[in-house]
Design a protein around this motif. Structure first.
Motif, PDB file in Angstrom:
ATOM      1  N   ARG A  72      17.736   1.527 -47.648  1.00 12.49           N
ATOM      2  CA  ARG A  72      18.463   0.794 -46.839  1.00 12.49           C
ATOM      3  C   ARG A  72      19.811   0.248 -47.320  1.00 12.49           C
ATOM      4  O   ARG A  72      19.766  -0.079 -48.555  1.00 12.49           O
ATOM      5  N   ALA A  74      23.192  -2.139 -45.894  1.00 10.49           N
ATOM      6  CA  ALA A  74      23.258  -3.050 -44.713  1.00 10.49           C
ATOM      7  C   ALA A  74      24.401  -4.000 -45.071  1.00 10.49           C
ATOM      8  O   ALA A  74      24.823  -4.278 -46.335  1.00 10.49           O
ATOM      9  N   LEU A  98      25.414  -7.298 -37.847  1.00 14.36           N
ATOM     10  CA  LEU A  98      24.894  -6.564 -38.976  1.00 14.36           C
ATOM     11  C   LEU A  98      24.983  -5.131 -38.575  1.00 14.36           C
ATOM     12  O   LEU A  98      24.284  -4.921 -37.783  1.00 14.36           O
ATOM     13  N   GLU A 100      23.183  -1.624 -40.179  1.00 13.80           N
ATOM     14  CA  GLU A 100      22.124  -1.168 -41.063  1.00 13.80           C
ATOM     15  C   GLU A 100      21.965   0.404 -40.938  1.00 13.80           C
ATOM     16  O   GLU A 100      21.790   0.853 -39.996  1.00 13.80           O
ATOM     17  N   VAL A 102      19.163   3.014 -42.186  1.00 11.06           N
ATOM     18  CA  VAL A 102      17.902   3.329 -42.866  1.00 11.06           C
ATOM     19  C   VAL A 102      17.722   4.691 -42.848  1.00 11.06           C
ATOM     20  O   VAL A 102      17.748   5.533 -41.786  1.00 11.06           O
ATOM     21  N   GLU A 116      23.459  -1.706 -35.161  1.00  8.45           N
ATOM     22  CA  GLU A 116      24.107  -2.741 -35.198  1.00  8.45           C
ATOM     23  C   GLU A 116      23.702  -3.845 -34.339  1.00  8.45           C
ATOM     24  O   GLU A 116      23.584  -3.659 -33.336  1.00  8.45           O
TER      25      GLU A 116
END
Length: 151
Positions: A72, A74, A98, A100, A102, A116
């Protein structure tokens, strides 16, 4: 109304190669079309400028939230949605979303999910515009990283 944008892509490359394209600031800049001033570091600002055609004069600003190796990555960034008038105004955008990335290994490579979130903090009508713009942007960016890593 949804509070997040989620895009997924399967990439025919091992997690290590996709991770490298995400976490190496120069490689990230190549596929994301941004020239970054420094490597990514947790709890640090990331600055630079866009290299995407038509947006070259705009600053990149983000705060790195997580770097969890091979899993991850971020960051938070201003919720501008690429709005040129807003970006040109010089007025800081108080709402940040935010982002991210993954990664999950698959039999044929890597499954990447980009999320997002945090749009509920953005007032209307800007929220709808930012989400529409960013939704299209993420659709393009997941293809950009796929092409970059698979080449």
């Amino acid at each position: 109304m949804p509070n997040s944008i989620i895009k997924t892509v399967d990439i025919a490359a091992p997690v290590e190669k996709v991770w490298d394209a995400l976490i190496d600031h120069e490689k990230f800049g190549s596929w994301f079309r941004v020239a970054l001033d420094q490597p990514f570091a947790i709890d640090q600002s990331s600055t630079g400028h866009m290299t995407y055609p038509g947006y070259e004069e705009y600053r990149w600003e983000a705060r790195i939230v997580a770097i969890e190796p091979m899993t991850r990555f971020a960051y938070e960034w201003p919720a501008t949605g690429g709005d040129k008038a807003l970006m040109e105004s010089g007025v800081p955008v108080p709402e940040w979303t935010l982002v991210e990335f993954v990664l999950k290994p698959t039999e044929t490579g890597t499954h990447l999910t980009v999320t997002e979130s945090g749009f509920d903090a953005v007032p209307e009508p800007r929220r709808t515009n930012v989400m529409r713009s960013n939704d299209g942007g993420w659709a393009e960016q997941v293809q950009n990283i796929k092409t970059y890593v698979e080449d």
